[in-house]
Design a protein around this motif. Sequence first.
Motif, mmCIF file in Angstrom:
data_model
loop_
_atom_site.group_PDB
_atom_site.id
_atom_site.type_symbol
_atom_site.label_atom_id
_atom_site.label_comp_id
_atom_site.label_asym_id
_atom_site.label_seq_id
_atom_site.Cartn_x
_atom_site.Cartn_y
_atom_site.Cartn_z
ATOM 1 N N ASN A 1 35.845 59.414 -13.983
ATOM 2 C CA ASN A 1 35.200 60.716 -13.792
ATOM 3 C C ASN A 1 34.498 60.807 -12.439
ATOM 4 O O ASN A 1 33.474 61.467 -12.297
ATOM 5 C CB ASN A 1 34.235 61.035 -14.940
ATOM 6 N N GLY A 2 35.091 60.143 -11.444
ATOM 7 C CA GLY A 2 34.538 60.261 -10.088
ATOM 8 C C GLY A 2 33.199 59.579 -9.917
ATOM 9 O O GLY A 2 32.327 60.114 -9.235
ATOM 10 N N PRO B 1 29.804 63.365 -10.185
ATOM 11 C CA PRO B 1 28.943 64.087 -9.246
ATOM 12 C C PRO B 1 29.622 65.370 -8.777
ATOM 13 O O PRO B 1 30.852 65.478 -8.776
ATOM 14 C CB PRO B 1 28.771 63.099 -8.095
ATOM 15 N N GLY B 2 28.818 66.316 -8.357
ATOM 16 C CA GLY B 2 29.367 67.605 -7.971
ATOM 17 C C GLY B 2 30.284 67.554 -6.770
ATOM 18 O O GLY B 2 31.162 68.409 -6.616
ATOM 19 N N TRP B 3 30.124 66.553 -5.903
ATOM 20 C CA TRP B 3 30.910 66.494 -4.669
ATOM 21 C C TRP B 3 32.278 65.870 -4.850
ATOM 22 O O TRP B 3 33.152 66.007 -3.995
ATOM 23 C CB TRP B 3 30.154 65.696 -3.601
ATOM 24 N N ALA B 4 32.522 65.152 -5.941
ATOM 25 C CA ALA B 4 33.728 64.337 -6.074
ATOM 26 C C ALA B 4 34.933 65.168 -6.522
ATOM 27 O O ALA B 4 34.819 66.021 -7.410
ATOM 28 C CB ALA B 4 33.497 63.199 -7.053
ATOM 29 N N ASP B 5 36.084 64.923 -5.892
ATOM 30 C CA ASP B 5 37.368 65.470 -6.332
ATOM 31 C C ASP B 5 38.144 64.327 -6.976
ATOM 32 O O ASP B 5 38.621 63.432 -6.282
ATOM 33 C CB ASP B 5 38.155 66.033 -5.143
ATOM 34 N N TRP B 6 38.268 64.351 -8.300
ATOM 35 C CA TRP B 6 38.802 63.187 -8.979
ATOM 36 C C TRP B 6 39.828 63.491 -10.067
ATOM 37 O O TRP B 6 40.467 62.585 -10.607
ATOM 38 C CB TRP B 6 37.656 62.396 -9.618
ATOM 39 N N ARG C 1 25.629 58.721 -16.917
ATOM 40 C CA ARG C 1 26.576 59.724 -16.413
ATOM 41 C C ARG C 1 28.012 59.321 -16.712
ATOM 42 O O ARG C 1 28.916 60.157 -16.685
ATOM 43 C CB ARG C 1 26.405 59.910 -14.908
ATOM 44 N N ARG C 2 28.209 58.058 -16.997
ATOM 45 C CA ARG C 2 29.534 57.558 -17.354
ATOM 46 C C ARG C 2 29.663 57.402 -18.871
ATOM 47 O O ARG C 2 30.575 57.965 -19.486
ATOM 48 C CB ARG C 2 29.786 56.209 -16.672
ATOM 49 N N ASN C 3 28.798 56.587 -19.424
ATOM 50 C CA ASN C 3 28.896 56.229 -20.847
ATOM 51 C C ASN C 3 27.537 56.398 -21.519
ATOM 52 O O ASN C 3 26.809 55.420 -21.721
ATOM 53 C CB ASN C 3 29.381 54.777 -20.979
ATOM 54 N N PRO C 4 27.169 57.630 -21.861
ATOM 55 C CA PRO C 4 25.807 57.879 -22.356
ATOM 56 C C PRO C 4 25.475 57.183 -23.669
ATOM 57 O O PRO C 4 24.290 57.010 -23.987
ATOM 58 C CB PRO C 4 25.770 59.411 -22.521
ATOM 59 N N PHE C 5 26.485 56.768 -24.426
ATOM 60 C CA PHE C 5 26.212 56.145 -25.719
ATOM 61 C C PHE C 5 26.546 54.662 -25.744
ATOM 62 O O PHE C 5 26.539 54.033 -26.802
ATOM 63 C CB PHE C 5 26.995 56.879 -26.819
ATOM 64 N N ALA C 6 26.827 54.103 -24.582
ATOM 65 C CA ALA C 6 27.223 52.700 -24.539
ATOM 66 C C ALA C 6 26.017 51.778 -24.533
ATOM 67 O O ALA C 6 24.928 52.137 -24.076
ATOM 68 C CB ALA C 6 28.074 52.432 -23.299
ATOM 69 N N ASP C 7 26.204 50.582 -25.059
ATOM 70 C CA ASP C 7 25.252 49.494 -24.904
ATOM 71 C C ASP C 7 26.056 48.256 -24.549
ATOM 72 O O ASP C 7 27.291 48.282 -24.482
ATOM 73 C CB ASP C 7 24.395 49.285 -26.162
ATOM 74 N N GLU D 1 23.619 59.243 -2.666
ATOM 75 C CA GLU D 1 24.329 60.344 -3.322
ATOM 76 C C GLU D 1 25.819 60.079 -3.461
ATOM 77 O O GLU D 1 26.444 60.431 -4.464
ATOM 78 C CB GLU D 1 24.123 61.634 -2.529
ATOM 79 N N PHE D 2 26.411 59.417 -2.451
ATOM 80 C CA PHE D 2 27.850 59.215 -2.454
ATOM 81 C C PHE D 2 28.232 57.793 -2.872
ATOM 82 O O PHE D 2 29.364 57.361 -2.639
ATOM 83 C CB PHE D 2 28.420 59.528 -1.064
#
Length: 370
Positions: free
Chosen positions: A110-111, A115-120, A169-175, A205-206
């Motif tokens: 997911n980039g 993030p809003g800037w990424a094209d993925w 931002r990637r895996n909100p439910f991971a541990d 940011e990047f």
Amino acid sequence: MSWRMPAETAPHERTWMAFPREGMTLGGTDAERDEGYAAWSAVARAVAEFEPVAMLVDPSETVRARSLLGDTVEQIAAPVDEFWMRDHGPTFVVDDERPGVLGAVDWIFNGWGAPGWADWRLSAEHARAVAAHVDAELVSSVLVNEGGGIHVDGTGTVLLTETVQLDPRRNPFADRARVDAEMLRTIGATTAIWLPRGLTRDYDEFGTNGHVDIVATFAAPGLVLLHAQPDAAHPDHAVMPEIRAALDGATDAAGRGLEIIELPAPAQLRDAEGFVDYSYVNHLVVNGGVIACGFGDATADDRARGILRDAYPGRRVVTVDARPLFARGGGIHCITQQQPALPRVDPPRSADDAPGAPAIAGESTEQVQR
């Protein structure tokens, strides 16, 4: 089936890359774009001296790719937006119980945290496209992860960073337990060594929020190459002892402690954007060689080549200027992904063959080696 990700030092069938296309990552001026095209092409040509290179090329870049790469690189048409192949391409695995079978892990991409800037979104399809091209079995994962977020020793140990796989931002439910279980299922890692974080610049940011492939790597089972920042004026000087402490206290899948060899950073501390994350850890091991990052620092580049030669005996170390890559957010390892070579599997002999009969002329029962 039992998948296993081989060490990068194992023989390769080829290296995969993606050719840049116009957009924010490449740069906004003709000079910046030309610099980016040249940097990716230089890495591809360097790798091609050791093993085949396959390059995904967006249809809009076909002519340019052919002019820069010629016939040294296989070019495969595919839609491209981001071109950090390590991260959005497949992670290749093998099944030791089925020696002729190649697997390709398709992490969710997911980039680097959407993030809003990424094209993925186009490149998120690359793992499946490459898997189909090489007839690999697809290993689908529900984990948001990138190839630059893991490093393995090939014998069951994986290096991770808490700020990547556990990134909300990637895996909100991971541990940790869930990530450990997915590493076991997909790449055969029985032991995960969790590092607390990555380098300072990587949290801009990047950045990727702490990819491990710029921090530490396995040169061999039990042997780790670790980034070092000797200059107290750089914030990573304070970061690295914390990371080293995690490695000093760890044991690998074989139950042994780790030998650590430091790769000191070059002297340059800053660029126009702030503190740099120049790291010699971000190299690529290829068949018979190592493609090393160079930073225009003759003393430091030469020192790094010497350390890499000692860490990878018998391999030729080639340095490529990586500053244009780092200016865009990564390094040589980040833009490449190795495909492991599979052992040669000969067809079974007929019942009429006598025991101990020699193999057919020209055939070999040895594993593929380069």
